[in-house]
Design a protein around this motif. Structure first.
Motif, PDB file in Angstrom:
ATOM      1  N   THR A  81       0.835  -1.188   0.000  1.00 49.75           N
ATOM      2  CA  THR A  81       0.000   0.000   0.000  1.00 49.75           C
ATOM      3  C   THR A  81       0.877   1.248   0.000  1.00 49.75           C
ATOM      4  O   THR A  81       1.716   1.433   0.878  1.00 49.75           O
ATOM      5  CB  THR A  81      -0.943  -0.010   1.219  1.00 49.75           C
ATOM      6  N   CYS A  82       0.666   2.095  -0.999  1.00 54.41           N
ATOM      7  CA  CYS A  82       1.448   3.318  -1.129  1.00 54.41           C
ATOM      8  C   CYS A  82       0.978   4.340  -0.101  1.00 54.41           C
ATOM      9  O   CYS A  82      -0.207   4.650  -0.042  1.00 54.41           O
ATOM     10  CB  CYS A  82       1.277   3.873  -2.543  1.00 54.41           C
ATOM     11  N   PRO A  83       1.891   4.876   0.723  1.00 53.33           N
ATOM     12  CA  PRO A  83       1.481   5.854   1.726  1.00 53.33           C
ATOM     13  C   PRO A  83       1.067   7.186   1.083  1.00 53.33           C
ATOM     14  O   PRO A  83       0.381   7.995   1.708  1.00 53.33           O
ATOM     15  CB  PRO A  83       2.738   6.030   2.587  1.00 53.33           C
ATOM     16  N   GLU A  84       1.457   7.387  -0.168  1.00 55.19           N
ATOM     17  CA  GLU A  84       1.182   8.656  -0.845  1.00 55.19           C
ATOM     18  C   GLU A  84      -0.242   8.671  -1.402  1.00 55.19           C
ATOM     19  O   GLU A  84      -0.997   9.592  -1.148  1.00 55.19           O
ATOM     20  CB  GLU A  84       2.210   8.844  -1.961  1.00 55.19           C
ATOM     21  N   CYS A  85      -0.611   7.632  -2.162  1.00 56.09           N
ATOM     22  CA  CYS A  85      -1.940   7.629  -2.787  1.00 56.09           C
ATOM     23  C   CYS A  85      -2.871   6.625  -2.116  1.00 56.09           C
ATOM     24  O   CYS A  85      -4.057   6.588  -2.419  1.00 56.09           O
ATOM     25  CB  CYS A  85      -1.830   7.343  -4.289  1.00 56.09           C
ATOM     26  N   GLY A  86      -2.327   5.814  -1.196  1.00 55.20           N
ATOM     27  CA  GLY A  86      -3.185   4.890  -0.463  1.00 55.20           C
ATOM     28  C   GLY A  86      -3.669   3.699  -1.258  1.00 55.20           C
ATOM     29  O   GLY A  86      -4.567   2.985  -0.823  1.00 55.20           O
ATOM     30  N   MET A  99       7.229   5.141  -1.759  1.00 55.69           N
ATOM     31  CA  MET A  99       5.908   5.309  -2.370  1.00 55.69           C
ATOM     32  C   MET A  99       5.876   4.491  -3.647  1.00 55.69           C
ATOM     33  O   MET A  99       6.902   3.934  -4.052  1.00 55.69           O
ATOM     34  CB  MET A  99       5.647   6.793  -2.665  1.00 55.69           C
ATOM     35  N   CYS A 100       4.709   4.421  -4.292  1.00 54.42           N
ATOM     36  CA  CYS A 100       4.628   3.634  -5.516  1.00 54.42           C
ATOM     37  C   CYS A 100       5.347   4.360  -6.657  1.00 54.42           C
ATOM     38  O   CYS A 100       5.643   5.554  -6.565  1.00 54.42           O
ATOM     39  CB  CYS A 100       3.175   3.326  -5.869  1.00 54.42           C
ATOM     40  N   VAL A 101       5.609   3.639  -7.719  1.00 50.76           N
ATOM     41  CA  VAL A 101       6.400   4.199  -8.816  1.00 50.76           C
ATOM     42  C   VAL A 101       5.721   5.413  -9.464  1.00 50.76           C
ATOM     43  O   VAL A 101       6.375   6.427  -9.675  1.00 50.76           O
ATOM     44  CB  VAL A 101       6.743   3.097  -9.849  1.00 50.76           C
ATOM     45  N   PRO A 102       4.419   5.359  -9.770  1.00 51.77           N
ATOM     46  CA  PRO A 102       3.783   6.570 -10.334  1.00 51.77           C
ATOM     47  C   PRO A 102       3.904   7.777  -9.410  1.00 51.77           C
ATOM     48  O   PRO A 102       4.157   8.889  -9.873  1.00 51.77           O
ATOM     49  CB  PRO A 102       2.319   6.150 -10.519  1.00 51.77           C
ATOM     50  N   CYS A 103       3.723   7.576  -8.090  1.00 46.67           N
ATOM     51  CA  CYS A 103       3.856   8.685  -7.144  1.00 46.67           C
ATOM     52  C   CYS A 103       5.282   9.217  -7.134  1.00 46.67           C
ATOM     53  O   CYS A 103       5.510  10.425  -7.111  1.00 46.67           O
ATOM     54  CB  CYS A 103       3.463   8.250  -5.736  1.00 46.67           C
ATOM     55  N   ALA A 104       6.260   8.300  -7.163  1.00 46.49           N
ATOM     56  CA  ALA A 104       7.666   8.717  -7.165  1.00 46.49           C
ATOM     57  C   ALA A 104       7.978   9.499  -8.431  1.00 46.49           C
ATOM     58  O   ALA A 104       8.674  10.511  -8.390  1.00 46.49           O
ATOM     59  CB  ALA A 104       8.572   7.488  -7.031  1.00 46.49           C
TER      60      ALA A 104
END
Ligand SMILES: [Zn+2]
Length: 111
Positions: A81-86, A99-104
């Motif tokens: 679970t990405c802490p940025e987008c949940g 965080m997940c790759v798209p968020c990064a």
């Protein structure tokens, strides 16, 4: 067979382990194919290569009890679970990104 990602020694991403590391954790590859390679450059010889397996595809050496499965599933969902987008992104969030790759990617292009 597709080309394996290759990582430098000690720079292996989270979620991967060698067969020996899996074994130390009471796991085995469980029929999965090698997911990545680790290479340690050596002088005047070819690099030392270790094969990495995905921890989330590994199977326990000992049979799992329902309680252990539940604990493992919970831990896996938390790690995916990405802490940025949940979102549960379907893979373990790399600690190097946090965080997940798209968020990064978004964070990087915004910077
Ligand atoms: Zn995200």
């Amino acid at each position: 067979m597709s080309v394996l990602p290759v990582y430098r020694w000690r720079l292996a991403p989270d979620g991967y382990a060698t067969r020996r590391q899996l074994r130390a954790a009471g796991l085995r590859p469980g029929g999965q194919d090698v997911a990545a390679e680790l290479q340690r450059p050596r002088r005047r010889r070819g690099p030392l290569v270790a094969y990495l397996y995905r921890i989330d595809h590994a199977k326990p050496v000992r049979p799992m009890t329902p309680g252990r499965w539940q604990a493992l599933a919970k831990a896996n969902v938390a790690r995916r679970t990405c802490p940025e987008c949940g979102c549960d992104v379907g893979y373990v969030i790399p600690t190097s990104l946090g965080m997940c790759v798209p968020c990064a990617d978004a964070a990087q292009s915004a910077a």
